[in-house]
Design a protein around this motif. Structure first.
Motif, PDB file in Angstrom:
ATOM      1  N   SER A  64       0.897  -1.029   0.184  1.00 36.49           N
ATOM      2  CA  SER A  64       0.016  -0.049  -0.110  1.00 36.49           C
ATOM      3  C   SER A  64       0.799   1.481  -0.146  1.00 36.49           C
ATOM      4  CB  SER A  64      -0.928   0.052   1.151  1.00 36.49           C
ATOM      5  OG  SER A  64      -0.259   0.132   2.453  1.00 36.49           O
ATOM      6  N   LYS A  66       3.368   4.131  -1.224  1.00 37.48           N
ATOM      7  CA  LYS A  66       3.641   4.645  -2.606  1.00 37.48           C
ATOM      8  C   LYS A  66       4.643   5.196  -2.666  1.00 37.48           C
ATOM      9  CE  LYS A  66       1.780   8.037  -5.982  1.00 37.48           C
ATOM     10  NZ  LYS A  66       0.324   9.212  -5.932  1.00 37.48           N
ATOM     11  N   LYS A  90       5.042   7.365   0.589  1.00 35.43           N
ATOM     12  CA  LYS A  90       3.763   7.705   1.272  1.00 35.43           C
ATOM     13  C   LYS A  90       3.001   6.838   1.626  1.00 35.43           C
ATOM     14  CE  LYS A  90       3.833  12.487  -0.858  1.00 35.43           C
ATOM     15  NZ  LYS A  90       3.300  13.394  -1.182  1.00 35.43           N
ATOM     16  N   ASP A  91       2.147   6.780   2.656  1.00 31.64           N
ATOM     17  CA  ASP A  91       0.983   5.770   2.809  1.00 31.64           C
ATOM     18  C   ASP A  91      -0.341   6.030   2.047  1.00 31.64           C
ATOM     19  OD1 ASP A  91      -0.268   7.625   4.130  1.00 31.64           O
ATOM     20  OD2 ASP A  91       0.267   7.041   6.040  1.00 31.64           O
ATOM     21  N   GLU A  92      -0.940   5.094   2.470  1.00 33.65           N
ATOM     22  CA  GLU A  92      -2.443   5.363   1.652  1.00 33.65           C
ATOM     23  C   GLU A  92      -3.123   6.350   1.909  1.00 33.65           C
ATOM     24  OE1 GLU A  92      -4.393   1.945   4.947  1.00 33.65           O
ATOM     25  OE2 GLU A  92      -5.060   1.966   2.809  1.00 33.65           O
ATOM     26  N   TYR A  93      -2.709   7.198   2.949  1.00 31.27           N
ATOM     27  CA  TYR A  93      -3.515   8.300   3.256  1.00 31.27           C
ATOM     28  C   TYR A  93      -2.576   9.582   2.888  1.00 31.27           C
ATOM     29  CZ  TYR A  93      -5.846   5.206   6.424  1.00 31.27           C
ATOM     30  OH  TYR A  93      -6.470   4.219   6.773  1.00 31.27           O
ATOM     31  N   GLY A  94      -1.457   9.285   2.077  1.00 33.14           N
ATOM     32  CA  GLY A  94      -0.806  10.505   1.568  1.00 33.14           C
ATOM     33  C   GLY A  94       0.121  11.079   2.567  1.00 33.14           C
ATOM     34  N   ARG A  95       0.371  10.613   3.424  1.00 36.35           N
ATOM     35  CA  ARG A  95       1.404  10.966   4.631  1.00 36.35           C
ATOM     36  C   ARG A  95       2.781  10.062   4.261  1.00 36.35           C
ATOM     37  NH1 ARG A  95      -1.901   9.055   9.880  1.00 36.35           N
ATOM     38  NH2 ARG A  95      -1.760   6.993   8.687  1.00 36.35           N
TER      39      ARG A  95
END
Length: 258
Positions: A64, A66, A90-95
């Motif tokens: 997951s 990116k 980045k993670d799935e939340y864009g962090r």
């Protein structure tokens, strides 16, 4: 630590979140299986390996994530010189997400195979530093624990300019005074091949019956440079073309001005 029965160990990172409260973070780079949690303070055990068991399963967290690339090294450069670019995770939340830099691998494949050095910049950002030995087109592949997470093709690197093999072309046999004159410098490498990127520091030194005030060298960003000058008075002029103190192969050039 997370410690496995086969001797595998994974060290956790500890962050203080409040008075008397600490968070332990693991980047799960171990194989799936059962692990014991081993916590010590000042060398004394708080939890022993058998007290708390942790099950590590085939996680979806890695897939997951990116991965993104950015930087000058993705657009080519010169063989033999340092290049780099930044990998953002980045993670799935864009962090921005931290990963184990030891599991991150950047390969360049082309006329030679090169593995980039990885430097941690900040949380979620990693610098890939490399130098390709030969000119040509390379493909960049990013792996995380031997799994391809991103690739980019057609990154072109040119050879380093050798002024003594470079040549001045389009030289006029005659010129008129107070009229612009143009000719071209072609940067070539040590094998006499055309360099295909700009950035060389070419200079022209003109001597003649009168001082020349107008002299422009335009970098065409493709290994060629257009020289524009204007001779104020008739006479015989000599132009020395140099880069880093070395003259071009057919320098100096002679121009008769009418």
């Amino acid at each position: 630590w997370l410690r496995g029965g086969d001797g595998t160990s994974l060290r956790g990172r500890i962050q203080r979140v409040d008075v008397g409260v600490y968070r332990i973070e693991f980047i799960m780079s171990v194989d799936q299986g059962q692990y014991g949690l081993d916590v010590t303070m000042n060398g004394k055990p708080i939890f022993k390996k058998g007290d708390i068991q942790v099950s590590v399963v085939a996680s979806a967290i890695k897939t997951s994530l990116k991965f993104e690339m950015d930087g000058a090294g993705l657009y080519g450069g010169r063989a033999g010189e340092r290049s780099d670019f930044v990998i953002s995770v980045k993670d799935e939340y864009g962090r921005y997400a931290s990963i184990d830099p030891e599991g991150l691998q950047v390969n360049l494949k082309g006329p030679a195979s090169v593995c980039a050095a990885i430097q941690t910049q900040q949380e979620g950002k990693y610098l890939a530093v490399f130098s390709v030995p030969y000119s040509g087109t390379y493909e960049i592949e990013i792996l995380y624990y031997n799994k391809t997470v991103m690739d980019k093709s057609s990154v072109k690197f040119s050879n380093v300019t050798d002024p003594s093999r470079s040549v001045v072309t389009n030289i006029p046999n005659n010129a008129n005074s107070r009229t612009e004159v143009r000719f071209q410098i072609n940067s070539r490498d040590s094998r006499g091949q055309q360099v295909e990127v700009g950035g060389d520091s070419w200079e022209a030194l003109i001597s003649g019956p009168e001082r020349v005030n107008k002299l422009i060298i335009q970098d065409n960003d493709n290994g060629t440079y257009t020289v524009t000058t204007l001779f104020p008075q008739p006479g015989n002029y000599s132009i020395e073309i140099r880069c880093q103190g070395m003259a071009a192969s057919n320098s100096p050039i002679k121009i008769k001005v009418n």
